[in-house]
Design a protein around this motif. Structure first.
Motif, PDB file in Angstrom:
ATOM      1  N   LEU A   1       0.828  -1.296  -0.021  1.00 26.22           N
ATOM      2  CA  LEU A   1      -0.038  -0.059  -0.103  1.00 26.22           C
ATOM      3  C   LEU A   1       0.866   1.206   0.070  1.00 26.22           C
ATOM      4  O   LEU A   1       0.516   2.147  -0.631  1.00 26.22           O
ATOM      5  N   GLN A   2       1.859   1.204   0.705  1.00 25.81           N
ATOM      6  CA  GLN A   2       2.721   2.309   1.019  1.00 25.81           C
ATOM      7  C   GLN A   2       3.612   2.693  -0.288  1.00 25.81           C
ATOM      8  O   GLN A   2       3.742   3.558  -0.763  1.00 25.81           O
ATOM      9  N   LEU A   3       4.112   1.452  -0.596  1.00 23.36           N
ATOM     10  CA  LEU A   3       5.013   1.277  -1.923  1.00 23.36           C
ATOM     11  C   LEU A   3       4.333   1.882  -3.176  1.00 23.36           C
ATOM     12  O   LEU A   3       4.652   2.967  -3.802  1.00 23.36           O
ATOM     13  N   LEU A   4       3.195   1.375  -3.224  1.00 25.87           N
ATOM     14  CA  LEU A   4       2.389   1.868  -4.498  1.00 25.87           C
ATOM     15  C   LEU A   4       1.705   3.251  -4.419  1.00 25.87           C
ATOM     16  O   LEU A   4       2.005   3.945  -5.468  1.00 25.87           O
ATOM     17  N   SER A   5       1.408   3.583  -3.099  1.00 25.09           N
ATOM     18  CA  SER A   5       0.817   5.074  -3.108  1.00 25.09           C
ATOM     19  C   SER A   5       2.131   5.817  -3.367  1.00 25.09           C
ATOM     20  O   SER A   5       1.943   6.974  -3.896  1.00 25.09           O
ATOM     21  N   MET A   6       3.028   5.840  -2.962  1.00 28.11           N
ATOM     22  CA  MET A   6       4.393   6.628  -2.873  1.00 28.11           C
ATOM     23  C   MET A   6       4.820   6.407  -4.464  1.00 28.11           C
ATOM     24  O   MET A   6       5.392   7.600  -4.733  1.00 28.11           O
ATOM     25  N   PHE A   7       4.771   5.340  -4.885  1.00 27.63           N
ATOM     26  CA  PHE A   7       5.110   5.166  -6.376  1.00 27.63           C
ATOM     27  C   PHE A   7       4.476   6.239  -7.286  1.00 27.63           C
ATOM     28  O   PHE A   7       4.817   6.797  -8.127  1.00 27.63           O
ATOM     29  N   VAL A   8       3.031   6.152  -7.159  1.00 22.24           N
ATOM     30  CA  VAL A   8       2.383   7.247  -7.675  1.00 22.24           C
ATOM     31  C   VAL A   8       2.566   8.639  -7.725  1.00 22.24           C
ATOM     32  O   VAL A   8       2.847   9.453  -8.148  1.00 22.24           O
ATOM     33  N   LEU A   9       2.714   8.880  -6.328  1.00 18.32           N
ATOM     34  CA  LEU A   9       3.141  10.143  -5.659  1.00 18.32           C
ATOM     35  C   LEU A   9       4.581  10.828  -6.556  1.00 18.32           C
ATOM     36  O   LEU A   9       4.537  11.694  -6.910  1.00 18.32           O
ATOM     37  N   TYR A  10       5.766   9.680  -6.402  1.00 17.17           N
ATOM     38  CA  TYR A  10       6.938  10.301  -6.757  1.00 17.17           C
ATOM     39  C   TYR A  10       6.956  10.052  -8.204  1.00 17.17           C
ATOM     40  O   TYR A  10       7.545  10.754  -8.994  1.00 17.17           O
ATOM     41  N   PHE A  11       6.259   9.162  -8.892  1.00 18.32           N
ATOM     42  CA  PHE A  11       6.177   9.130 -10.404  1.00 18.32           C
ATOM     43  C   PHE A  11       5.622  10.454 -10.935  1.00 18.32           C
ATOM     44  O   PHE A  11       6.275  11.139 -11.779  1.00 18.32           O
ATOM     45  N   VAL A  12       4.343  10.946 -10.309  1.00 19.76           N
ATOM     46  CA  VAL A  12       3.792  12.068 -10.831  1.00 19.76           C
ATOM     47  C   VAL A  12       4.836  13.319 -10.635  1.00 19.76           C
ATOM     48  O   VAL A  12       4.972  14.368 -11.286  1.00 19.76           O
ATOM     49  N   GLY A  13       5.330  13.252  -9.382  1.00 18.95           N
ATOM     50  CA  GLY A  13       6.190  14.547  -8.871  1.00 18.95           C
ATOM     51  C   GLY A  13       7.323  14.484  -9.925  1.00 18.95           C
ATOM     52  O   GLY A  13       7.775  15.506 -10.143  1.00 18.95           O
ATOM     53  N   GLY A  14       8.013  13.297  -9.958  1.00 20.31           N
ATOM     54  CA  GLY A  14       9.454  13.348 -10.789  1.00 20.31           C
ATOM     55  C   GLY A  14       8.971  13.834 -12.143  1.00 20.31           C
ATOM     56  O   GLY A  14       9.849  14.413 -12.947  1.00 20.31           O
ATOM     57  N   TYR A  15       7.829  13.188 -12.612  1.00 23.16           N
ATOM     58  CA  TYR A  15       7.478  13.470 -14.136  1.00 23.16           C
ATOM     59  C   TYR A  15       7.103  15.116 -14.486  1.00 23.16           C
ATOM     60  O   TYR A  15       7.640  15.657 -15.157  1.00 23.16           O
ATOM     61  N   ILE A  16       6.235  15.966 -13.155  1.00 25.53           N
ATOM     62  CA  ILE A  16       6.416  17.074 -13.451  1.00 25.53           C
ATOM     63  C   ILE A  16       7.644  17.913 -13.461  1.00 25.53           C
ATOM     64  O   ILE A  16       7.843  18.806 -14.071  1.00 25.53           O
ATOM     65  N   LEU A  17       8.416  17.443 -12.308  1.00 25.40           N
ATOM     66  CA  LEU A  17       9.907  18.133 -12.310  1.00 25.40           C
ATOM     67  C   LEU A  17      10.542  18.256 -13.521  1.00 25.40           C
ATOM     68  O   LEU A  17      10.739  19.147 -14.051  1.00 25.40           O
ATOM     69  N   TYR A  18      10.646  16.761 -14.227  1.00 30.83           N
ATOM     70  CA  TYR A  18      11.606  16.766 -15.173  1.00 30.83           C
ATOM     71  C   TYR A  18      10.926  17.307 -16.589  1.00 30.83           C
ATOM     72  O   TYR A  18      11.804  18.041 -17.573  1.00 30.83           O
ATOM     73  N   SER A  19       9.487  17.010 -16.814  1.00 27.37           N
ATOM     74  CA  SER A  19       8.836  17.355 -17.952  1.00 27.37           C
ATOM     75  C   SER A  19       8.879  18.785 -18.137  1.00 27.37           C
ATOM     76  O   SER A  19       8.857  19.256 -19.277  1.00 27.37           O
ATOM     77  N   SER A  20       8.507  19.382 -17.098  1.00 27.83           N
ATOM     78  CA  SER A  20       8.663  21.066 -17.123  1.00 27.83           C
ATOM     79  C   SER A  20      10.079  21.538 -17.729  1.00 27.83           C
ATOM     80  O   SER A  20       9.874  22.583 -18.403  1.00 27.83           O
ATOM     81  N   LEU A  21      11.131  20.935 -17.309  1.00 29.90           N
ATOM     82  CA  LEU A  21      12.469  21.279 -17.484  1.00 29.90           C
ATOM     83  C   LEU A  21      12.572  20.666 -19.149  1.00 29.90           C
ATOM     84  O   LEU A  21      13.072  21.746 -19.819  1.00 29.90           O
ATOM     85  N   PHE A  22      11.974  19.765 -19.490  1.00 30.64           N
ATOM     86  CA  PHE A  22      12.120  19.483 -20.819  1.00 30.64           C
ATOM     87  C   PHE A  22      11.435  20.523 -21.726  1.00 30.64           C
ATOM     88  O   PHE A  22      11.961  20.790 -22.771  1.00 30.64           O
ATOM     89  N   ALA A  23      10.107  20.657 -21.229  1.00 30.52           N
ATOM     90  CA  ALA A  23       9.333  21.889 -22.051  1.00 30.52           C
ATOM     91  C   ALA A  23       9.896  23.093 -22.172  1.00 30.52           C
ATOM     92  O   ALA A  23      10.087  23.649 -23.409  1.00 30.52           O
TER      93      ALA A  23
END
Lengths: 447, 310
Positions: free
Chosen positions: A309-331
């Motif tokens: 439960l912790q791993l998957l919920s954190m995965f979603v959180l870090y996945f989304v967070g990391g994506y926003i972080l890096y994709s905004s730089l890519f943009a």
């Protein structure tokens, strides 16, 4: 529908309707499954036929059947029929020379006092593969377990319901280290998925921005919406494509492996072993030695041991967070260049932390509690991968987790703000690529 | 009422001034020509009107109100450098752009069908943009710009990339839109079309407005006190008869007709009568009228003049 909503919709639909996307989404899991199947097949072809003599002079797990004049296991289910493994039982060990001349490949002896010292011995002519010794170890373990339970006043079903808990605590104390590595490896799978998608879909965002810029449609669109709306719409739209692909892959993989599992159960391998092989495959890409913990029940224990439960919920959180972080730089990078080829040099400052995050995640598997893992699981640019490894192992202090998440979210906001500043100026600039100094100035332009 | 007023707009970028104290006034339901050489600051002004960028100083009024984000839905903008998503289908893309301008999907569809029918491009709906020729794509862009019936239409070089037939079609549509109540700001280098369809103009050079007003007024004012004299006789005797108060700007001879055309500028409050009195003894005058310059000449001269003054 709001204007951002329209942009998200266009970004999303224009990508998921592409033939390449449909192709990759369907073919990806099939290719993966094919690779796994090929590997499993290769292993099954290569594997040696083992004839194993189980020596039990205490009569703990065997009994003499008078009718056929042979020793048989008290728990036949514990030694299931498998391709490549034939068990025979005896109360006497063979002498060395008899063993060498016999057609037995392995001989396992259950020693006196096995429940205390928890040891059995395996004699071999040729070194057995670790999967073979793991299979035998597992079978012996379950037979001994069964025998011990039948002597107690528990019935086996009751024991089974208790078993999980009992073994969880047992493994934490006695074999903590080994399991941590196994769990870390599971976390690494999530880290690798995160890395892969950040890289791939970040680049999609960048290419989308470059496309709009070189098409010159961008000026028309930002006369209707704010540049920020266009940028964030693109980031979200592409992000949803990533999530769609992950979801489809997960569903597909489950279906494929269920089918494969059924096939294996009827065929050479049990589904659990197939699972083990899969894990071996995945681990293999990360250059890890999974051999030591790949026995089916150990893997199960590892998987059960993880706080999903912790791993998957954190995965979603870090996945989304990391994506926003890096994709905004890519943009932001996409906005300041005029073509794909121009982007290479500017991508370096993004690629470095991203690859660094990947490498630290791999190294954290060996030492998930180490200082490096600790620091980089808190630093926003590396936390989306490194924290996955740590969370799967468990024992992440709550303050570290909170700090890491808060830092990630804060940095996301900051990066989106920063990217938006560069983006809104960059998309209307053609010709000479700006220097870093000029980019710095753009941050302070009034709109 | 004025559709658009720019009041002392300043805009500077890191290395240069794009607009300096720019004032323009665009009357409602008219066609306004925004003229100027490349790099004069026209695009900067257009982007400010579109709220793509903001001015450093000054104010834009849109039908009397200070320009605000709500107004972008009432503006249609066709940029000079324009494009479409290559992989997207024509109809889908037009609907998308219309919805971004605040139209409902249904309304957009109805209007699009109307336009596609009138321009006879209905069968393009399911084509991808990359399958279209440049001119076809330009036509689509024009339609997407005007589809939401903007009160203010900003067209930057709307005729570029069109063949003469399509240029005529687009010109007709622009006039039709004006007659239906739209106000149009037209930025172009095609001075012929300015003379034909613009009601008023502003000429920007080097970030400043150097000339503005209605087209007729500008043309008359620009060559004030210049007269065109068509006459029979020798050019030498005409030149000799002129005093210092009359300046011969040019003289050309029409070989077929055998007559001359001279353009003469009057100085020091001399009148046409004075000029005629001076000339009649020496040459036979066939025609005398005020000389109205072409927009092309005005453009070149105004730019030249502002070069000297700055």
């Amino acid at each position: 529908m709001s204007k951002v909503g329209l942009i998200i919709k266009r970004e999303y639909l224009s990508r998921v309707r592409k033939r390449a996307f449909i192709f990759m989404t369907i073919l990806g899991p099939l290719l993966f499954a094919g690779l796994v199947a090929a590997a499993v097949f290769a292993v099954s072809v290569d594997s040696v036929e083992h004839k194993i003599l189980i020596v039990d002079d205490q009569g703990i797990i065997t009994r003499y059947d008078e009718r056929i004049g042979q020793y048989l296991p008290t728990c036949p289910d514990c030694f299931p029929e498998r391709d490549g493994y034939v068990y025979r039982f005896s109360d006497k060990a063979l002498s060395d020379s008899t063993f060498i001349n016999s057609d037995y490949t392995l001989m396992a002896t259950v020693l006196e006092g096995v429940y205390d010292h928890k040891k059995a011995e395996l004699y071999y002519k040729k070194v057995p593969s670790s999967s073979a010794s793991n299979v035998i170890e597992g079978d012996l373990e379950s037979a001994l377990e069964r025998a011990k339970v039948s002597k107690s006043n528990l019935d086996f079903d009751t024991y089974r319901t208790l078993k999980v808990n009992i073994q969880l605590s047992k493994y934490d104390i006695e074999k903590g280290e080994e399991n941590a590595e196994g769990k870390a490896a599971v976390g690494l799978i999530f880290a690798v998925i995160t890395f892969f998608f950040l890289f791939l879909f970040g680049a999609y965002v960048m290419r989308g921005v470059i496309e709009e810029k070189t098409n010159r449609i961008v000026e028309v669109i930002i006369s209707s919406v704010k540049p920020f709306q266009l940028m964030i719409g693109k980031i979200i739209g592409v992000g949803l494509v990533a999530i769609t692909q992950v979801l489809i892959w997960v569903v597909f993989s489950i279906i494929i492996f269920s089918i494969a599992g059924l096939l294996f159960e009827n065929g050479a391998f049990s589904s659990a072993e197939a699972m083990a092989e899969i894990a071996e495959q995945q681990g293999g890409t990360a250059n890890l030695d999974f051999e030591s913990f790949l026995a089916q029940n150990k893997l199960t224990k590892i998987l059960l041991d993880i706080n999903w439960l912790q791993l998957l919920s954190m995965f979603v959180l870090y996945f989304v967070g990391g994506y926003i972080l890096y994709s905004s730089l890519f943009a932001a990078i996409g906005s300041v260049v005029d073509s794909d080829t121009d982007s290479q040099q500017l991508m370096m400052p993004i690629m470095l932390p991203l690859f660094f995050a990947y490498i630290v995640a791999i190294m954290s598997v060996d030492n998930p509690e180490g200082t490096a893992a600790q620091i980089f699981s808190i630093v926003p640019f590396t936390s989306p991968t490194v924290m996955m490894v740590r969370i799967s192992v468990g024992n992440v202090p709550i303050w570290e987790l909170l700090l890491s998440v808060v830092l990630l979210i804060t940095t996301c906001f900051f990066m989106v703000w920063l990217a938006a500043k560069i983006y809104r100026t960059g998309i209307l600039m053609y010709g000479k690529r700006p220097t870093y100094r000029e980019l710095w100035k753009w941050l302070f332009y009034k709109t | 009422m004025n559709a658009l007023e720019a009041i002392s707009i300043d805009k500077r970028y890191a290395n240069h001034v794009a607009l300096h104290d720019v004032n323009i006034t665009v009357p409602e339901k008219s066609i306004f020509g925004l003229l100027g050489p490349n790099g004069a600051g026209k695009t900067s002004l257009i982007r400010i009107i579109n709220r793509i960028t903001g001015p450093d100083n000054g104010e834009i009024k849109f039908f009397g109100d200070a320009l605000n984000p709500e107004h972008v839905n009432q503006i249609g903008y066709l940029p000079e450098e324009r494009g479409l998503y290559k992989k997207m289908k024509v109809g889908e893309q037009a609907l998308y752009l219309a919805q971004l301008k605040g139209m409902s999907k249904f309304d957009a569809k109805v209007k699009l069908n109307e336009w596609f029918e009138r321009l006879e491009i209905g069968d393009w709906w399911n084509k991808k943009v990359e399958e279209l020729s440049k001119g076809m794509a330009q036509k689509i862009q024009f339609v997407t710009t005007v589809l939401h019936e903007p009160r203010l239409l900003i067209l930057d070089e709307p005729f570029s990339g069109f063949d003469p037939i399509n240029t005529a079609i687009v010109r007709k549509e622009i006039l039709r839109l004006r007659d239906q109540g739209s106000t149009i700001v037209l930025s172009t280098h095609n001075m012929g079309s300015v003379e034909e369809i613009c009601d008023s103009i502003a000429l920007i050079n080097k970030s400043r407005v150097v000339l503005d007003g209605s087209v007729d007024e500008v043309r008359r004012r620009f060559n004030e006190n210049e007269f065109l004299i068509r006459y029979e006789g020798s050019a030498v005797s005409l030149a000799n008869s002129l005093w210092t108060n009359f300046e011969l700007i040019s003289n050309s001879r029409d070989e077929d007709e055998g007559d001359n055309e001279a353009i003469i500028k009057l100085r020091d409050e001399r009148t046409l009568n004075d000029l005629l009195n001076t000339l009649t003894p020496n040459v036979q005058i066939l025609e005398a009228r005020p000389h109205i310059a072409s927009m092309n000449d005005i453009f070149i001269q105004a730019v030249e003049q502002s070069k000297h003054t700055s």
